[in-house]
Design a protein around this motif. Structure first.
Motif, PDB file in Angstrom:
ATOM      1  N   UNK A  23       0.548  -0.951   0.057  1.00 16.66           N
ATOM      2  CA  UNK A  23       0.080  -0.027  -0.059  1.00 16.66           C
ATOM      3  C   UNK A  23       0.898   1.026  -0.038  1.00 16.66           C
ATOM      4  N   UNK A  24       1.044   1.675  -0.944  1.00 14.47           N
ATOM      5  CA  UNK A  24       1.855   3.286  -0.907  1.00 14.47           C
ATOM      6  C   UNK A  24       0.976   4.473  -1.674  1.00 14.47           C
ATOM      7  N   UNK A  25       1.232   5.475  -1.078  1.00 17.21           N
ATOM      8  CA  UNK A  25       0.187   6.952  -1.869  1.00 17.21           C
ATOM      9  C   UNK A  25       0.595   8.260  -0.899  1.00 17.21           C
ATOM     10  N   UNK A  26      -0.472   9.590  -1.559  1.00 13.90           N
ATOM     11  CA  UNK A  26       0.492  10.446  -1.301  1.00 13.90           C
ATOM     12  C   UNK A  26      -0.125  10.589   0.204  1.00 13.90           C
ATOM     13  N   UNK A  27      -0.563  11.798   0.699  1.00 13.63           N
ATOM     14  CA  UNK A  27      -1.260  12.320   1.730  1.00 13.63           C
ATOM     15  C   UNK A  27      -1.030  13.913   1.596  1.00 13.63           C
ATOM     16  N   UNK A  28      -2.341  14.407   2.533  1.00 11.53           N
ATOM     17  CA  UNK A  28      -2.135  15.740   3.209  1.00 11.53           C
ATOM     18  C   UNK A  28      -2.532  15.846   4.372  1.00 11.53           C
ATOM     19  N   UNK A  29      -2.839  16.657   4.828  1.00 10.45           N
ATOM     20  CA  UNK A  29      -3.133  17.557   6.104  1.00 10.45           C
ATOM     21  C   UNK A  29      -2.801  18.632   6.794  1.00 10.45           C
ATOM     22  N   UNK A  30      -3.673  19.246   8.240  1.00 17.77           N
ATOM     23  CA  UNK A  30      -3.516  20.173   8.833  1.00 17.77           C
ATOM     24  C   UNK A  30      -2.682  19.643  10.386  1.00 17.77           C
ATOM     25  N   UNK A  31      -1.545  20.395  11.210  1.00 16.71           N
ATOM     26  CA  UNK A  31      -1.024  20.001  12.205  1.00 16.71           C
ATOM     27  C   UNK A  31      -1.560  21.133  13.160  1.00 16.71           C
ATOM     28  N   UNK A  32      -1.277  21.064  14.392  1.00 17.95           N
ATOM     29  CA  UNK A  32      -1.881  21.198  15.346  1.00 17.95           C
ATOM     30  C   UNK A  32      -0.528  21.852  16.445  1.00 17.95           C
ATOM     31  N   UNK A  33       0.212  23.109  16.815  1.00 11.84           N
ATOM     32  CA  UNK A  33       1.484  22.479  17.363  1.00 11.84           C
ATOM     33  C   UNK A  33       1.730  23.419  18.401  1.00 11.84           C
TER      34      UNK A  33
END
Length: 206
Positions: A23-33
């Motif tokens: 399984x492989x792919x692209x990911x994008x997301x939001x962070x709260x740091x």
């Protein structure tokens, strides 16, 4: 020189292994740091984002290894409200290339994963932002004031669906961000990265 070699070789190895991943792919997301400081309870969180590639190889289902190569923005915010400046916030930004390598266990459509991450600092700055969103000033910080390498522990889960997944993860930094003896080392004594991420992944194969 060793750090540069690591930064070049690790992504190449990850891409090579990802090509063989089940399984492989692209990911994008939001962070709260934020920046965790010992004995300080009131930390100011900052919104950011992350993006990159991921892969998963199975040893013997449901057990496998999950690995990712990501760009990730971290840091913290400090608000101000005074007669001279008015109201606004300082955004303290640290930008990393990050490599999590995590033990993975699947339970139906849910992938639980945990393991170490390693980060390489590629840039740092402080932005002065008014309450209406206007950016007054951007000050570029010297990377030499910071520890180039960051590392810590990552814990998360991902809910899989046809062609993708939605994930949530907590990253706990274990190394001080400031280089010992530098200005950042004195100003951010004992400060470590902490990040919570919500992400969307699009799978190449499954």
């Amino acid at each position: 020189m060793k750090k540069r070699i690591i930064l070049v070789v690790l992504p190449m190895l990850l891409l090579a292994v990802s090509a063989q991943a089940q399984v492989g792919g692209l990911k994008i997301g939001g962070t709260l740091s934020n920046l965790y400081v010992e004995d300080v309870d009131d930390e100011n969180s900052k919104l950011g984002f992350t993006a990159g590639i991921f892969g998963r190889t199975s040893f013997a289902e449901p057990i496998g290894l999950r690995y990712e190569l990501l760009y990730s923005s971290k840091g913290a915010e400090v608000t101000y409200n005074n007669f001279i400046q008015g109201s606004g916030k300082y955004k303290f930004n640290l930008n990393y290339i990050k490599l999590p390598v995590m033990f993975s266990v699947k339970a139906g459509p849910v992938d639980f994963h945990a393991g170490p991450y390693f980060g390489y600092l590629i840039g740092a700055n402080v932005k002065d932002v008014d309450s209406d969103g206007t950016i007054n000033e951007v000050e570029q910080l010297d990377r030499d004031d910071f520890n180039t390498l960051d590392y810590g522990a990552a814990f998360g889960l991902a809910f899989g669906f046809a062609g993708g997944e939605i994930g949530a993860r907590y990253n706990y930094g274990m190394r001080n961000i400031g280089e010992e003896g530098s200005f950042a080392g004195e100003a951010a004594s004992d400060a470590k990265n902490q990040t919570f991420t919500i992400s969307l992944g699009l799978k190449f194969n499954e």
